[in-house]
Design a protein around this motif. Structure first.
Motif, PDB file in Angstrom:
ATOM      1  N   LEU A 288      -9.061  11.997  53.570  1.00 35.63           N
ATOM      2  CA  LEU A 288      -8.730  13.348  53.096  1.00 35.63           C
ATOM      3  C   LEU A 288      -8.040  14.162  54.184  1.00 35.63           C
ATOM      4  CD1 LEU A 288     -11.609  14.731  50.842  1.00 35.63           C
ATOM      5  CD2 LEU A 288      -9.216  14.331  50.257  1.00 35.63           C
ATOM      6  N   ASP A 289      -8.523  14.042  55.405  1.00 35.54           N
ATOM      7  CA  ASP A 289      -7.887  14.750  56.517  1.00 35.54           C
ATOM      8  C   ASP A 289      -6.430  14.311  56.668  1.00 35.54           C
ATOM      9  OD1 ASP A 289     -10.230  16.119  57.047  1.00 35.54           O
ATOM     10  OD2 ASP A 289     -10.805  14.854  58.764  1.00 35.54           O
TER      11      ASP A 289
ATOM     12  N   CYS B 133     -10.203  10.227  45.784  1.00 34.36           N
ATOM     13  CA  CYS B 133      -9.219  10.317  44.706  1.00 34.36           C
ATOM     14  C   CYS B 133      -9.427  11.586  43.888  1.00 34.36           C
ATOM     15  CB  CYS B 133      -9.312   9.074  43.821  1.00 34.36           C
ATOM     16  SG  CYS B 133      -8.032   8.975  42.550  1.00 34.36           S
ATOM     17  N   ALA B 134     -10.674  11.888  43.556  1.00 28.79           N
ATOM     18  CA  ALA B 134     -10.975  13.091  42.781  1.00 28.79           C
ATOM     19  C   ALA B 134     -10.528  14.350  43.523  1.00 28.79           C
ATOM     20  CB  ALA B 134     -12.461  13.151  42.452  1.00 28.79           C
ATOM     21  N   GLN B 135     -10.778  14.385  44.826  1.00 28.76           N
ATOM     22  CA  GLN B 135     -10.381  15.548  45.627  1.00 28.76           C
ATOM     23  C   GLN B 135      -8.861  15.646  45.716  1.00 28.76           C
ATOM     24  OE1 GLN B 135     -12.494  17.911  46.659  1.00 28.76           O
ATOM     25  NE2 GLN B 135     -10.742  19.084  47.355  1.00 28.76           N
ATOM     26  N   ILE B 136      -8.199  14.515  45.881  1.00 24.54           N
ATOM     27  CA  ILE B 136      -6.735  14.496  45.907  1.00 24.54           C
ATOM     28  C   ILE B 136      -6.188  15.085  44.614  1.00 24.54           C
ATOM     29  CG2 ILE B 136      -4.756  12.912  45.706  1.00 24.54           C
ATOM     30  CD1 ILE B 136      -6.152  11.143  47.830  1.00 24.54           C
ATOM     31  N   ARG B 137      -6.758  14.719  43.506  1.00 22.61           N
ATOM     32  CA  ARG B 137      -6.288  15.207  42.200  1.00 22.61           C
ATOM     33  C   ARG B 137      -6.562  16.697  42.004  1.00 22.61           C
ATOM     34  NH1 ARG B 137      -3.199  11.757  42.468  1.00 22.61           N
ATOM     35  NH2 ARG B 137      -3.397   9.704  41.547  1.00 22.61           N
ATOM     36  N   ARG B 138      -7.622  17.217  42.639  1.00 21.56           N
ATOM     37  CA  ARG B 138      -7.967  18.639  42.495  1.00 21.56           C
ATOM     38  C   ARG B 138      -7.072  19.556  43.316  1.00 21.56           C
ATOM     39  NH1 ARG B 138     -13.434  16.770  42.192  1.00 21.56           N
ATOM     40  NH2 ARG B 138     -13.686  16.928  44.437  1.00 21.56           N
ATOM     41  N   GLU B 139      -6.506  19.060  44.397  1.00 21.39           N
ATOM     42  CA  GLU B 139      -5.710  19.905  45.281  1.00 21.39           C
ATOM     43  C   GLU B 139      -4.245  19.898  44.847  1.00 21.39           C
ATOM     44  OE1 GLU B 139      -6.456  18.921  49.384  1.00 21.39           O
ATOM     45  OE2 GLU B 139      -8.624  19.076  49.108  1.00 21.39           O
ATOM     46  N   PRO B 140      -3.665  21.059  44.578  1.00 20.40           N
ATOM     47  CA  PRO B 140      -2.288  21.133  44.082  1.00 20.40           C
ATOM     48  C   PRO B 140      -1.262  20.393  44.946  1.00 20.40           C
ATOM     49  CG  PRO B 140      -3.336  23.283  43.921  1.00 20.40           C
ATOM     50  CD  PRO B 140      -4.288  22.386  44.673  1.00 20.40           C
ATOM     51  N   ALA B 141      -1.412  20.436  46.256  1.00 17.53           N
ATOM     52  CA  ALA B 141      -0.432  19.797  47.145  1.00 17.53           C
ATOM     53  C   ALA B 141      -0.415  18.281  46.999  1.00 17.53           C
ATOM     54  CB  ALA B 141      -0.712  20.175  48.591  1.00 17.53           C
ATOM     55  N   SER B 142      -1.536  17.697  46.586  1.00 13.41           N
ATOM     56  CA  SER B 142      -1.627  16.237  46.508  1.00 13.41           C
ATOM     57  C   SER B 142      -1.917  15.718  45.103  1.00 13.41           C
ATOM     58  CB  SER B 142      -2.717  15.732  47.458  1.00 13.41           C
ATOM     59  OG  SER B 142      -3.981  16.294  47.122  1.00 13.41           O
ATOM     60  N   ALA B 143      -1.921  16.589  44.124  1.00 11.84           N
ATOM     61  CA  ALA B 143      -2.337  16.207  42.767  1.00 11.84           C
ATOM     62  C   ALA B 143      -1.550  15.049  42.179  1.00 11.84           C
ATOM     63  CB  ALA B 143      -2.259  17.420  41.839  1.00 11.84           C
ATOM     64  N   THR B 144      -0.296  14.898  42.568  1.00 10.27           N
ATOM     65  CA  THR B 144       0.526  13.823  41.998  1.00 10.27           C
ATOM     66  C   THR B 144       0.668  12.628  42.947  1.00 10.27           C
ATOM     67  OG1 THR B 144       2.562  14.824  42.821  1.00 10.27           O
ATOM     68  CG2 THR B 144       1.848  15.447  40.581  1.00 10.27           C
ATOM     69  N   LEU B 145      -0.058  12.640  44.064  1.00  8.33           N
ATOM     70  CA  LEU B 145      -0.002  11.531  45.013  1.00  8.33           C
ATOM     71  C   LEU B 145      -0.459  10.240  44.334  1.00  8.33           C
ATOM     72  CD1 LEU B 145       0.203  10.446  47.990  1.00  8.33           C
ATOM     73  CD2 LEU B 145      -2.222  11.049  48.194  1.00  8.33           C
ATOM     74  N   PRO B 146       0.367   9.192  44.341  1.00  4.33           N
ATOM     75  CA  PRO B 146      -0.063   7.918  43.744  1.00  4.33           C
ATOM     76  C   PRO B 146      -1.211   7.311  44.547  1.00  4.33           C
ATOM     77  CG  PRO B 146       2.322   7.964  44.067  1.00  4.33           C
ATOM     78  CD  PRO B 146       1.748   9.148  44.791  1.00  4.33           C
ATOM     79  N   VAL B 147      -2.198   6.765  43.824  1.00  2.74           N
ATOM     80  CA  VAL B 147      -3.382   6.182  44.452  1.00  2.74           C
ATOM     81  C   VAL B 147      -3.612   4.786  43.882  1.00  2.74           C
ATOM     82  CG1 VAL B 147      -5.891   6.355  44.713  1.00  2.74           C
ATOM     83  CG2 VAL B 147      -4.475   8.421  44.839  1.00  2.74           C
ATOM     84  N   ILE B 148      -3.813   3.835  44.776  1.00  5.34           N
ATOM     85  CA  ILE B 148      -4.224   2.483  44.396  1.00  5.34           C
ATOM     86  C   ILE B 148      -5.610   2.254  44.963  1.00  5.34           C
ATOM     87  CG2 ILE B 148      -3.801   0.005  44.655  1.00  5.34           C
ATOM     88  CD1 ILE B 148      -0.813   0.623  44.879  1.00  5.34           C
ATOM     89  N   MET B 149      -6.553   1.897  44.111  1.00  4.13           N
ATOM     90  CA  MET B 149      -7.894   1.535  44.563  1.00  4.13           C
ATOM     91  C   MET B 149      -7.868   0.064  44.945  1.00  4.13           C
ATOM     92  SD  MET B 149     -10.035   4.002  44.426  1.00  4.13           S
ATOM     93  CE  MET B 149     -10.233   5.592  43.682  1.00  4.13           C
TER      94      MET B 149
END
Length: 129
Positions: A38-39, A64-80
């Protein structure tokens, strides 16, 4: 250059994934836990994040949930990238916002293909590395 965040508490897997991505021409930021992930996202928004599901501090799902909640990173692609292979685990990963889900053990070549496929769906990163 396309930057990919790799977050995995297993140093061997983190190093393998980082090496394969760097070999393909990506810039990699590698971290060992969810808090560091996250940092890293907040410090320098990467083009994609590869997150281990089970990490100390914050799990990949939490990150991932936090990334999706923050406007700056909401669309960041994530692969688990995880050893959790049960149908419910996969469903939870996608429900949390993951764009793809790769199970361990994994083929580094397949992971690279999935990274490229996810990035190809993102207009900003489609022309990189």
């Amino acid at each position: 250059m396309t930057t990919i965040l790799v977050a995995d508490d297993d140093a061997d897997i983190r190093d393998l994934v980082s090496f394969k991505l760097e070999q393909a021409g990506y810039r990699v930021v590698a971290v060992g836990d969810g808090v560091q992930a996250l940092d890293a996202v907040r410090a320098e928004l990467p083009d994609l994040a590869v997150l281990d599901l089970m990490m100390p501090g914050l799990s990949g799902l939490d990150v991932c949930a936090q990334i999706r909640r923050e406007p700056a990173s909401a669309t960041l692609p994530v692969i688990m990238l995880t050893a959790r292979v049960q149908e419910q685990d996969v469903a939870t990963g996608f429900a949390t916002g993951a764009d793809d889900y790769v199970t361990k053990p994994f083929s580094p070549r397949e992971l690279l293909s999935r990274v490229q496929a996810v990035l190809a769906r993102v207009p900003v990163a489609a022309t990189a590395p």
